[in-house]
Design a protein around this motif. Structure first.
Motif, PDB file in Angstrom:
ATOM      1  N   GLY A  27       0.788  -1.229   0.000  1.00 62.40           N
ATOM      2  CA  GLY A  27       0.000   0.000   0.000  1.00 62.40           C
ATOM      3  C   GLY A  27       0.816   1.271   0.000  1.00 62.40           C
ATOM      4  O   GLY A  27       0.306   2.359   0.302  1.00 62.40           O
ATOM      5  N   VAL A  28       2.096   1.188  -0.331  1.00 62.12           N
ATOM      6  CA  VAL A  28       2.965   2.357  -0.253  1.00 62.12           C
ATOM      7  C   VAL A  28       2.894   3.193  -1.540  1.00 62.12           C
ATOM      8  O   VAL A  28       3.361   4.346  -1.565  1.00 62.12           O
ATOM      9  CB  VAL A  28       4.416   1.910   0.083  1.00 62.12           C
ATOM     10  CG1 VAL A  28       5.118   1.318  -1.126  1.00 62.12           C
ATOM     11  CG2 VAL A  28       5.216   3.035   0.702  1.00 62.12           C
ATOM     12  N   GLY A  29       2.326   2.623  -2.600  1.00 66.58           N
ATOM     13  CA  GLY A  29       2.166   3.375  -3.844  1.00 66.58           C
ATOM     14  C   GLY A  29       2.958   2.841  -5.027  1.00 66.58           C
ATOM     15  O   GLY A  29       3.183   3.555  -6.000  1.00 66.58           O
ATOM     16  N   GLY A  35       2.020   3.134 -12.682  1.00 62.01           N
ATOM     17  CA  GLY A  35       0.925   3.617 -13.521  1.00 62.01           C
ATOM     18  C   GLY A  35       1.106   5.071 -13.921  1.00 62.01           C
ATOM     19  O   GLY A  35       0.808   5.460 -15.058  1.00 62.01           O
ATOM     20  N   ALA A  36       1.618   5.893 -13.010  1.00 63.51           N
ATOM     21  CA  ALA A  36       1.763   7.330 -13.280  1.00 63.51           C
ATOM     22  C   ALA A  36       2.838   7.615 -14.323  1.00 63.51           C
ATOM     23  O   ALA A  36       2.698   8.526 -15.137  1.00 63.51           O
ATOM     24  CB  ALA A  36       2.073   8.084 -11.981  1.00 63.51           C
ATOM     25  N   PRO A  42      -0.091   0.160 -18.092  1.00 59.46           N
ATOM     26  CA  PRO A  42       0.634  -0.751 -17.204  1.00 59.46           C
ATOM     27  C   PRO A  42      -0.088  -2.074 -17.086  1.00 59.46           C
ATOM     28  O   PRO A  42      -1.310  -2.118 -17.046  1.00 59.46           O
ATOM     29  CB  PRO A  42       0.643  -0.030 -15.869  1.00 59.46           C
ATOM     30  CG  PRO A  42       0.017   1.279 -16.070  1.00 59.46           C
ATOM     31  CD  PRO A  42      -0.664   1.295 -17.391  1.00 59.46           C
ATOM     32  N   LEU A  43       0.704  -3.082 -17.091  1.00 61.30           N
ATOM     33  CA  LEU A  43       0.167  -4.418 -16.923  1.00 61.30           C
ATOM     34  C   LEU A  43       0.088  -4.647 -15.429  1.00 61.30           C
ATOM     35  O   LEU A  43       1.059  -4.463 -14.716  1.00 61.30           O
ATOM     36  CB  LEU A  43       1.160  -5.383 -17.552  1.00 61.30           C
ATOM     37  CG  LEU A  43       0.728  -6.804 -17.792  1.00 61.30           C
ATOM     38  CD1 LEU A  43      -0.360  -6.844 -18.840  1.00 61.30           C
ATOM     39  CD2 LEU A  43       1.937  -7.599 -18.277  1.00 61.30           C
ATOM     40  N   ARG A  44      -1.079  -4.996 -14.964  1.00 68.07           N
ATOM     41  CA  ARG A  44      -1.219  -5.204 -13.523  1.00 68.07           C
ATOM     42  C   ARG A  44      -1.807  -6.552 -13.244  1.00 68.07           C
ATOM     43  O   ARG A  44      -2.599  -7.051 -14.018  1.00 68.07           O
ATOM     44  CB  ARG A  44      -2.166  -4.164 -12.916  1.00 68.07           C
ATOM     45  CG  ARG A  44      -1.522  -2.838 -12.833  1.00 68.07           C
ATOM     46  CD  ARG A  44      -2.467  -1.838 -12.248  1.00 68.07           C
ATOM     47  NE  ARG A  44      -1.900  -0.520 -12.479  1.00 68.07           N
ATOM     48  CZ  ARG A  44      -2.592   0.584 -12.437  1.00 68.07           C
ATOM     49  NH1 ARG A  44      -3.872   0.548 -12.159  1.00 68.07           N
ATOM     50  NH2 ARG A  44      -2.004   1.726 -12.659  1.00 68.07           N
ATOM     51  N   THR A  45      -1.441  -7.065 -12.159  1.00 65.04           N
ATOM     52  CA  THR A  45      -2.057  -8.315 -11.755  1.00 65.04           C
ATOM     53  C   THR A  45      -2.685  -8.071 -10.395  1.00 65.04           C
ATOM     54  O   THR A  45      -2.295  -8.651  -9.400  1.00 65.04           O
ATOM     55  CB  THR A  45      -1.020  -9.441 -11.702  1.00 65.04           C
ATOM     56  OG1 THR A  45       0.159  -8.913 -11.131  1.00 65.04           O
ATOM     57  CG2 THR A  45      -0.725  -9.976 -13.078  1.00 65.04           C
ATOM     58  N   ASP A 173       2.246  11.507  -9.345  1.00 62.43           N
ATOM     59  CA  ASP A 173       2.654  12.554 -10.273  1.00 62.43           C
ATOM     60  C   ASP A 173       3.750  12.073 -11.210  1.00 62.43           C
ATOM     61  O   ASP A 173       4.810  11.610 -10.770  1.00 62.43           O
ATOM     62  CB  ASP A 173       3.144  13.756  -9.448  1.00 62.43           C
ATOM     63  CG  ASP A 173       3.528  14.911 -10.326  1.00 62.43           C
ATOM     64  OD1 ASP A 173       2.612  15.643 -10.746  1.00 62.43           O
ATOM     65  OD2 ASP A 173       4.739  15.067 -10.619  1.00 62.43           O
ATOM     66  N   ARG A 174       3.484  12.182 -12.518  1.00 58.26           N
ATOM     67  CA  ARG A 174       4.412  11.631 -13.513  1.00 58.26           C
ATOM     68  C   ARG A 174       5.808  12.255 -13.407  1.00 58.26           C
ATOM     69  O   ARG A 174       6.813  11.550 -13.404  1.00 58.26           O
ATOM     70  CB  ARG A 174       3.844  11.857 -14.908  1.00 58.26           C
ATOM     71  CG  ARG A 174       4.723  11.291 -15.973  1.00 58.26           C
ATOM     72  CD  ARG A 174       4.021  11.170 -17.313  1.00 58.26           C
ATOM     73  NE  ARG A 174       4.708  10.168 -18.118  1.00 58.26           N
ATOM     74  CZ  ARG A 174       5.780  10.437 -18.861  1.00 58.26           C
ATOM     75  NH1 ARG A 174       6.245  11.651 -18.925  1.00 58.26           N
ATOM     76  NH2 ARG A 174       6.378   9.478 -19.525  1.00 58.26           N
ATOM     77  N   ASP A 175       5.870  13.589 -13.329  1.00 58.83           N
ATOM     78  CA  ASP A 175       7.174  14.264 -13.287  1.00 58.83           C
ATOM     79  C   ASP A 175       7.947  13.881 -12.029  1.00 58.83           C
ATOM     80  O   ASP A 175       9.164  13.706 -12.062  1.00 58.83           O
ATOM     81  CB  ASP A 175       7.003  15.787 -13.344  1.00 58.83           C
ATOM     82  CG  ASP A 175       6.558  16.228 -14.726  1.00 58.83           C
ATOM     83  OD1 ASP A 175       6.776  15.471 -15.694  1.00 58.83           O
ATOM     84  OD2 ASP A 175       5.974  17.329 -14.838  1.00 58.83           O
TER      85      ASP A 175
END
Ligand SMILES: Nc1nc2c(ncn2[C@@H]2O[C@H](COP(=O)(O)OP(=O)(O)O)[C@@H](O)[C@H]2O)c(=O)[nH]1
Ligand SMILES: [Mg+2]
Length: 201
Positions: A27-29, A35-36, A42-45, A173-175
């Motif tokens: 749960g830390v991100g 994804g960002a 993004p491939l997620r499982t 945030d992408r940047d």
């Protein structure tokens, strides 16, 4: 390290693809970060936390989390022309440890995400990469409501080796995510070069 030599002219511009791991507690991100920054979907499982899993997965302090990554996240980001990073988000729970040795094969380095409300959750990842001499940076995901700590304080609390970068970030945030990755590539590049020089001297 995965490198492609698709340039038929044999020039020195062959694109380079580097493998990066994204680790840290549950749960830390990690999924959020991959994804960002990813240019590909993004491939997620992710799977809904099963009732059985909820008994094992410690969701204290993790807001509104109803899915969990059972295997890994995967994404790609181009840092600059000719340099892409392939991101592998490692599973956050201890019961998936066995996957790490496979995942870390050929990796340039790792990002260890940390949440200052549950800093101890990233100890296993820090230990893992320190023991295997895999260069890593610690990225503190600054959640709202968490007390703001400086990079120095986090470095001391985690008892990091001097020189291991600590970067404050926002995983959404992408940047911000890209900056973390650039820090890692620079740092890992220096570490690998230093080791190479050591081995020939
Ligand atoms: N407020 C806030 N929430 C975040 C941030 N990063 C992730 N989240 C949320 O925290 C939860 C856990 O994130 P996730 O990426 O699934 O964690 P993972 O288990 O490490 O993959 C999700 O509900 C995210 O929306 C952040 O920087 N700020
Ligand atoms: Mg995840």
């Amino acid at each position: 390290m995965v490198s492609e030599h698709s340039d038929a002219t044999g020039g020195d511009t062959a694109p380079l693809a580097l493998k990066i791991l994204v680790a840290g507690g549950f749960g830390v991100g990690k999924t959020t970060l991959v994804g960002a920054v990813s240019e590909i979907k993004p491939l997620r499982t992710e799977e809904l936390l099963s009732e059985a899993g909820q008994l094992v997965d410690d969701t204290d302090g993790v807001d509104q989390k109803v899915t969990t990554t059972v295997a890994m996240d995967f994404g790609r980001i181009t840092i600059r022309s000719g340099l892409s990073l392939y991101l592998f988000g490692t599973p956050g729970q201890d019961r998936f440890w066995f996957l790490w040795d496979e995942l870390s094969q050929g990796a340039l380095g790792a990002v260890v995400l940390a949440d200052t409300r549950r800093l101890e959750d990233c100890f296993p990842a820090v230990d893992y990469f320190e023991h295997r001499h895999i260069p890593f940076v610690v990225a503190v995901n600054c959640f709202q409501g968490a007390r703001a700590y400086g990079a120095e304080e986090v470095s001391r609390a985690l008892d990091l080796d001097g020189g291991t970068p600590v970067v404050l970030c926002d995983a959404r945030d992408r940047d911000s995510g890209k900056e973390v990755l650039i820090r890692l590539v620079e740092y890992a590049g220096r570490m690998h070069t230093a080791r190479l020089l050591d081995s020939v001297s």
